[in-house]
Scaffold this motif. Structure first.
Motif, PDB file in Angstrom:
ATOM      1  N   THR A 197       0.830  -1.198   0.000  1.00  0.00           N
ATOM      2  CA  THR A 197       0.000   0.000   0.000  1.00  0.00           C
ATOM      3  C   THR A 197       0.871   1.256   0.000  1.00  0.00           C
ATOM      4  OG1 THR A 197      -1.741  -1.176   1.209  1.00  0.00           O
ATOM      5  CG2 THR A 197      -1.824   1.225   1.235  1.00  0.00           C
ATOM      6  N   LYS A 198       1.856   1.273   0.889  1.00  0.00           N
ATOM      7  CA  LYS A 198       2.765   2.421   0.952  1.00  0.00           C
ATOM      8  C   LYS A 198       3.520   2.593  -0.364  1.00  0.00           C
ATOM      9  CE  LYS A 198       3.624   1.832   5.918  1.00  0.00           C
ATOM     10  NZ  LYS A 198       4.641   1.425   6.923  1.00  0.00           N
ATOM     11  N   ALA A 199       3.973   1.497  -0.920  1.00  0.00           N
ATOM     12  CA  ALA A 199       4.754   1.565  -2.162  1.00  0.00           C
ATOM     13  C   ALA A 199       3.924   2.125  -3.305  1.00  0.00           C
ATOM     14  CB  ALA A 199       5.283   0.176  -2.520  1.00  0.00           C
ATOM     15  N   ALA A 200       2.646   1.753  -3.356  1.00  0.00           N
ATOM     16  CA  ALA A 200       1.791   2.244  -4.437  1.00  0.00           C
ATOM     17  C   ALA A 200       1.549   3.750  -4.307  1.00  0.00           C
ATOM     18  CB  ALA A 200       0.460   1.490  -4.429  1.00  0.00           C
ATOM     19  N   ILE A 201       1.338   4.227  -3.072  1.00  0.00           N
ATOM     20  CA  ILE A 201       1.169   5.672  -2.861  1.00  0.00           C
ATOM     21  C   ILE A 201       2.414   6.428  -3.322  1.00  0.00           C
ATOM     22  CG2 ILE A 201       0.919   7.484  -1.103  1.00  0.00           C
ATOM     23  CD1 ILE A 201      -0.751   5.451   0.539  1.00  0.00           C
ATOM     24  N   LYS A 202       3.562   5.936  -2.909  1.00  0.00           N
ATOM     25  CA  LYS A 202       4.827   6.600  -3.234  1.00  0.00           C
ATOM     26  C   LYS A 202       5.094   6.566  -4.746  1.00  0.00           C
ATOM     27  CE  LYS A 202       9.733   6.529  -1.840  1.00  0.00           C
ATOM     28  NZ  LYS A 202       9.768   7.866  -1.205  1.00  0.00           N
ATOM     29  N   GLU A 203       4.869   5.423  -5.358  1.00  0.00           N
ATOM     30  CA  GLU A 203       5.134   5.288  -6.787  1.00  0.00           C
ATOM     31  C   GLU A 203       4.212   6.183  -7.615  1.00  0.00           C
ATOM     32  OE1 GLU A 203       5.025   1.947 -10.371  1.00  0.00           O
ATOM     33  OE2 GLU A 203       4.614   1.339  -8.299  1.00  0.00           O
ATOM     34  N   MET A 204       2.940   6.226  -7.264  1.00  0.00           N
ATOM     35  CA  MET A 204       2.001   7.047  -8.025  1.00  0.00           C
ATOM     36  C   MET A 204       2.365   8.530  -7.926  1.00  0.00           C
ATOM     37  SD  MET A 204      -0.453   5.607  -9.804  1.00  0.00           S
ATOM     38  CE  MET A 204      -1.989   6.530  -9.794  1.00  0.00           C
ATOM     39  N   PHE A 205       2.836   8.949  -6.755  1.00  0.00           N
ATOM     40  CA  PHE A 205       3.191  10.356  -6.617  1.00  0.00           C
ATOM     41  C   PHE A 205       4.500  10.663  -7.334  1.00  0.00           C
ATOM     42  CE2 PHE A 205       4.910  14.106  -4.403  1.00  0.00           C
ATOM     43  CZ  PHE A 205       3.874  14.980  -4.682  1.00  0.00           C
ATOM     44  N   GLU A 206       5.463   9.775  -7.222  1.00  0.00           N
ATOM     45  CA  GLU A 206       6.771  10.057  -7.812  1.00  0.00           C
ATOM     46  C   GLU A 206       6.754   9.940  -9.330  1.00  0.00           C
ATOM     47  OE1 GLU A 206       9.561   7.520  -5.828  1.00  0.00           O
ATOM     48  OE2 GLU A 206       9.767   8.890  -4.118  1.00  0.00           O
ATOM     49  N   THR A 207       5.964   9.019  -9.884  1.00  0.00           N
ATOM     50  CA  THR A 207       5.968   8.809 -11.327  1.00  0.00           C
ATOM     51  C   THR A 207       4.881   9.595 -12.049  1.00  0.00           C
ATOM     52  OG1 THR A 207       4.541   6.849 -11.189  1.00  0.00           O
ATOM     53  CG2 THR A 207       6.921   6.495 -11.049  1.00  0.00           C
ATOM     54  N   GLU A 208       3.769   9.856 -11.356  1.00  0.00           N
ATOM     55  CA  GLU A 208       2.633  10.524 -12.009  1.00  0.00           C
ATOM     56  C   GLU A 208       2.281  11.873 -11.392  1.00  0.00           C
ATOM     57  OE1 GLU A 208       1.470   9.180 -14.628  1.00  0.00           O
ATOM     58  OE2 GLU A 208       2.377   7.201 -14.456  1.00  0.00           O
ATOM     59  N   ASN A 209       2.973  12.238 -10.292  1.00  0.00           N
ATOM     60  CA  ASN A 209       2.617  13.453  -9.545  1.00  0.00           C
ATOM     61  C   ASN A 209       1.135  13.438  -9.181  1.00  0.00           C
ATOM     62  OD1 ASN A 209       3.290  15.908  -8.300  1.00  0.00           O
ATOM     63  ND2 ASN A 209       2.571  17.091 -10.070  1.00  0.00           N
ATOM     64  N   TYR A 210       0.653  12.280  -8.743  1.00  0.00           N
ATOM     65  CA  TYR A 210      -0.759  12.083  -8.438  1.00  0.00           C
ATOM     66  C   TYR A 210      -0.868  11.434  -7.066  1.00  0.00           C
ATOM     67  CZ  TYR A 210      -5.692  10.891  -9.114  1.00  0.00           C
ATOM     68  OH  TYR A 210      -7.053  10.791  -8.985  1.00  0.00           O
TER      69      TYR A 210
END
Length: 503
Positions: A386-399
């Protein structure tokens, strides 16, 4: 259109009766006798409509004992721009996901910043109109069990609605601090909130027990009252959720993503009580072109195991997670799916529900299992994922996404890896604002849960990400606490009667 009980199909009631009553006297859930069918031509017509127009069309096909002006008024009042921050209450956000687009369906622009607003802003209008048709002037006493978001959305929706009293039960240590504050600061003269010493399943079981207790129902009747529900066991809660899946698909038709007749989408839903994904299933049965319904669970992965094995077993550890609205081991709306997949075999469904109640487990037959294999994919995501998905979406998509949406994103990635299905566009149901879970989102992004109060963490999250704090969250800080009642599971009925002034 009439509605049957999943446990006794000889029960046949109007839409108004199903909505007013909430749950059948036999403990079953009301389901439509049939589903309206939508052709490609119908979808093309819906594509040209606003969200409000789409809602009016779909609701009209189910609520045949409502007048068109009644439905139009309900939709207009529920989905007004001032409540959802714009003309479109459920917009799509485009996000890239590897080689294929996925589309985030933002369902949290309403007054409580969660997807429950999409149904609970219209349910009070449907319920009060239903009561006027069938109740003989009785007051509706609405009981709600919540794992976090339903409670606040129901309280806000029914605030000061004439002819209603609403009481919400939530697990004392099972919701986020922001969810708890939203409920305990709720304004309104007819609203009541009580924490219970237990988890969501305890709250849900307790509410169902009160609903089906004849003695308790008789006490209410003596005071010209009757029980109803704002949980997704109420058909009036589930029906409006069908609309946004049709709407999302029609929006994709409008962009050209869906550019030929019958082109299918995958729909990914973070799932607890099974109502949100069941609405997508009904949409598919009505003619929406769907390839797979992807059921995403957190560490309480009872649905994942069920979809993969055909065995529903609630006898397992209960996990408190960062996605509390999914911390559920008894998914009530699954009963409606089983009724549909057995061709309306009420006796078989009743036997499975009895086994669940008595032994905590049941096993579906081979025919149902085969149907589930064809339509559903089940997966789950642990806290690290869950944490990884939040971080990845923000870092790769700025979302920025909340933990529930993160579970859906993670499970969709698992689905892609397992199936290689890069051709089918995906709609991800985004069910809550990240600001309802600021500490968890901060931890995912920075490794730290933030300092100070919950509102300090909200401010920190905004400063870190450059995203705007939703106004309903910002306004909450100044509201005084109104409710602090706590009861044990055995005391829930007494809490209800005491609140109503009934001895």
């Amino acid at each position: 259109m009439k509605y049957n009980s999943t446990r006794n199909r000889s029960v046949s009631v109007s839409a108004a009766q199903a909505i007013a009553q909430g749950i059948s006297a036999d403990g079953g859930l009301f389901v439509p006798e049939s589903l309206p069918q939508y052709s490609y031509e119908d979808l093309c017509k819906l594509k040209e409509m606003t969200y409000q127009g789409r809602a009016q069309r779909i609701l009209s096909d189910f609520l045949t004992d409502f007048t068109q002006p009644e439905i139009e008024e309900s939709v207009r009042e529920a989905y007004s721009p001032n409540k959802f921050g714009g003309e479109h209450p459920a917009p799509l956000a485009l996000q890239q996901n590897g080689d294929k687009n996925m589309y985030v369906l933002e369902l949290w622009h309403g007054p409580t910043c969660a997807f429950k607003d999409m149904a609970l802003q219209i349910l009070p209008h449907l319920l009060t109109k239903s009561m006027s048709k069938v109740s003989g002037g009785k007051k509706a006493v609405i009981l709600v069990a919540t794992s976090g978001d339903t409670g606040k959305a129901a309280l806000e929706g029914f605030r000061d609605v004439a002819g209603t009293e609403i009481m919400v039960f939530y697990p004392q240590d099972g919701v986020s601090p922001m969810q708890e504050r939203q409920m305990n600061t709720q304004e309104g003269g007819n609203v009541h909130v009580c924490a219970i010493q237990g988890n969501f399943d305890d709250a849900q079981t307790g509410v169902k027990k009160i609903f089906t207790d004849p003695a308790c129902g008789q006490k209410l009747a003596e005071h010209n009252m009757m029980f109803s529900s704002a949980n997704s066991i109420n058909w009036g809660r589930l029906l409006p959720q069908i609309v946004y899946y049709f709407s999302a698909y029609c929006d994709l038709m409008g962009t050209g993503e869906m550019d030929y007749e019958g082109e299918k989408v995958n729909i990914v839903v973070p799932t607890g009580n099974f109502g949100n994904i069941l609405a997508a299933y009904y949409a598919m049965k009505m003619g929406l072109p769907v390839n797979k319904l992807i059921c995403a669970s957190n560490e309480n992965n009872v649905l994942t195991d069920f979809i993969r094995t055909g065995v529903y077993n609630k006898n397992r550890p209960f996990h408190t997670t960062s996605s509390p609205s999914m911390d559920i081991l008894v998914s009530s709306n699954l009963e409606r799916l089983l009724y549909d997949m057995t061709g309306g075999n009420d006796a078989l469904v009743a036997s499975w529900m009895k086994s669940l109640n008595d032994a905590g487990v049941y096993t579906v037959n081979a025919e149902v299992k085969a149907k589930m294999d064809e339509l559903f994919y089940g997966g789950y995501c642990d806290e690290q994922g869950t944490k990884a998905a939040i971080k990845e979406m923000f870092e790769t998509e700025n979302y920025l996404i909340d933990p529930h949406t993160a579970v859906a994103v993670n499970v969709y990635q698992q689905y892609l890896q397992e199936t290689g299905d890069l051709e089918t566009p995906a709609i991800i149901a985004s069910t809550a604002s990240p600001y309802k879970f600021a500490a968890s989102v901060l931890e995912a992004l920075t490794g730290e849960r933030g300092q100070g109060s919950e509102f300090d963490k909200v401010a920190e999250l905004s400063a870190l990400t450059g995203t705007q704090i939703p106004q309903p969250i910002a306004d909450l800080q100044q509201k005084p606490l109104r409710f602090a009642q706590v009861c044990n599971i055995a005391g829930m009925e007494m809490a209800v009667l005491g609140t109503l002034g009934i001895q």
